[in-house]
Motif scaffolding. Sequence first.
Motif, PDB file in Angstrom:
ATOM      1  N   ARG A  36     -48.233 -63.614 -92.390  1.00 27.79           N
ATOM      2  CA  ARG A  36     -47.333 -63.962 -93.495  1.00 27.79           C
ATOM      3  C   ARG A  36     -46.134 -64.765 -92.963  1.00 27.79           C
ATOM      4  O   ARG A  36     -45.709 -65.727 -93.571  1.00 27.79           O
ATOM      5  N   LEU A  46     -43.567 -52.762 -94.782  1.00 26.77           N
ATOM      6  CA  LEU A  46     -42.310 -52.348 -94.144  1.00 26.77           C
ATOM      7  C   LEU A  46     -41.135 -53.113 -94.747  1.00 26.77           C
ATOM      8  O   LEU A  46     -41.303 -54.137 -95.411  1.00 26.77           O
ATOM      9  N   GLN A  65     -51.599 -54.015 -89.302  1.00 30.87           N
ATOM     10  CA  GLN A  65     -50.290 -54.196 -89.946  1.00 30.87           C
ATOM     11  C   GLN A  65     -49.519 -55.320 -89.256  1.00 30.87           C
ATOM     12  O   GLN A  65     -48.998 -56.224 -89.914  1.00 30.87           O
ATOM     13  N   ALA A  69     -45.679 -57.688 -96.013  1.00 28.03           N
ATOM     14  CA  ALA A  69     -47.139 -57.805 -95.897  1.00 28.03           C
ATOM     15  C   ALA A  69     -47.722 -56.620 -95.142  1.00 28.03           C
ATOM     16  O   ALA A  69     -48.915 -56.339 -95.250  1.00 28.03           O
ATOM     17  N   GLY A  70     -46.880 -55.919 -94.373  1.00 29.96           N
ATOM     18  CA  GLY A  70     -47.349 -54.732 -93.662  1.00 29.96           C
ATOM     19  C   GLY A  70     -46.745 -53.467 -94.253  1.00 29.96           C
ATOM     20  O   GLY A  70     -46.759 -52.410 -93.614  1.00 29.96           O
ATOM     21  N   GLU A  81     -39.931 -60.587 -96.182  1.00 25.98           N
ATOM     22  CA  GLU A  81     -41.152 -60.906 -96.918  1.00 25.98           C
ATOM     23  C   GLU A  81     -42.364 -60.702 -96.002  1.00 25.98           C
ATOM     24  O   GLU A  81     -43.391 -60.167 -96.419  1.00 25.98           O
ATOM     25  N   ALA A  82     -42.221 -61.128 -94.736  1.00 25.04           N
ATOM     26  CA  ALA A  82     -43.319 -60.946 -93.782  1.00 25.04           C
ATOM     27  C   ALA A  82     -43.557 -59.459 -93.530  1.00 25.04           C
ATOM     28  O   ALA A  82     -44.699 -58.996 -93.541  1.00 25.04           O
ATOM     29  N   LEU A  83     -42.460 -58.682 -93.347  1.00 26.96           N
ATOM     30  CA  LEU A  83     -42.608 -57.242 -93.127  1.00 26.96           C
ATOM     31  C   LEU A  83     -43.295 -56.593 -94.320  1.00 26.96           C
ATOM     32  O   LEU A  83     -44.085 -55.662 -94.170  1.00 26.96           O
TER      33      LEU A  83
END
Lengths: 340, 195
Positions: free
Chosen positions: B187, A114, B180, A111-112, A107-109
Amino acid sequence: MSRYLYYPGCSMASSGRSYRESIAGVCEPLGLTLTEIDDWNCCGATEFVGVSISPAYALIARNLAIAASERQNGEPLVAACSACYLNLAKADAYMMERPLLNERVNEALGAGGLHYDPGTVEVRHLLEVIMHDVGLDRVKAAVKKPLTGLRVAPYLGCMLPRPDPHNRWKNHERPDDLDRLLAALGADVVDFPLKTECCGGHMTQIAPSVGLELIRRLVDEAEDHLADMMVTVCPMCQINIDAYQGEMNAMFHTKHKMPIVFFTQLMGVAFGLDPKELGIGRELTDARPALTRIGRQPLATANPEPVRRPRPDKRSLPMPSMPANDAGPASKAPSAEVQQ
Amino acid sequence: MIVSQVRPVGEASSSLEFLDDVSARTAGVSRLEMCIQCGTCGGSCPSAGDMDHTPRMLFAMIRAGMEAEALRSNTPWMCVSCYHCVVRCPQGVHIADVMYTLKCMAEEKKTYRDKTPPNFARVFVSQVGRFGRSWEIGLSVRHYIRCYLTRLPRMAPMGLRLFLRGRVEIMPHHIHDKKQLQAILRRARELEQVQ
């Protein structure tokens, strides 16, 4: 040429510069192509994960996601720094083991933009690639100037053989991989008992007395084994033992001068490359005087004959023998009488 | 592989809340519930002598619900992450990772007694967040100014010698896509707050 993706790690640009230079030098003779992954970030070392866990694993997983997107036909991702290797391997293993961690990290990836599926990228260490994929035969064939007479203490440190999240090491405490590699280069390899003991890692920064004591144990032991130098696979171990040796000597009132170099530097020397291009001379404890030993006879004292005390006569009593009044030892006279 | 948790008969579950919490927050499967108190961990530890509690004792405290005492202990901060205990533990407890979890908890609640280790970690984390890479000389200098000001003059010659041998990066290296990375870390931090 076998192709690998390569994760250098931050220290290669600064304290571990000689590691980078020597890796670049030995790749060609070994037939390795290391392609650096694009725009990689720090692996977090042992610090990030001690502050908050999900961000630490998201940080590592960004590199894994980049590596996964750059793969053409299943190339493994190779790291040469033990801490980088372990962080990458551990993130992959734990994301597989804990669905919750996998969910959060992805989920964090997200945000970028990925995504990383655990198990996609095979994470390996350079030493292991050289031992298994390249093989000792190829290493031996590339040796032009054997390291005869150079007495080396192989020092792996902790994070490569342990905790070994993908079960690649047969022995976690006394592996002989580095020993065999150095022997293939012609060096005189010490059976170093502390080869996987800790160098203290970040302890030199946060609790110097603890860190310096761990360094003292290693250097003392290497010196006791009459090693000309120690050989490592990790930039953290290298800087701790090399740069903090002065601090350690001041703390314990010792006068150790034990050089420590990267295994790739010695490989380069054995392959006949220019030592300067391999970064030799960048150490604070100079390794060049020890390297002049190459080609000479091994130290006569290196393998001293064990001192044997004369065994007492089996028939005599186990008493300390006293100097005889007459000529000849006292213990022999009565036994001779018994024989008669 | 999720390990079933064995709760002692007749004991209130509330005392195991802390154990559950530590286990849930650990990155891998901690297996902390499986500890048989054999003490192999402390016996294998190179820095056990400098710890307030050996890992075995710390795990007993966690099991007993002694949260405040466990989070005040210097044991997790003295752990050098050598993983000797992890490969020797007969129960396969992820000891080093439990130590990281305890560090995170102590960091959140500010229960540590020596501020040096968490300060170092925080400087490291803020630098990686800013540049995307760690910057050794910047990290050391900032850390020494904050925590070891008196040792700085003694360390300066070492820094200079490293610099003369080309082993110091004067300026930090910035990654290209910092935006990024920062979005990912932001997050992840939000997710970490949700328990």
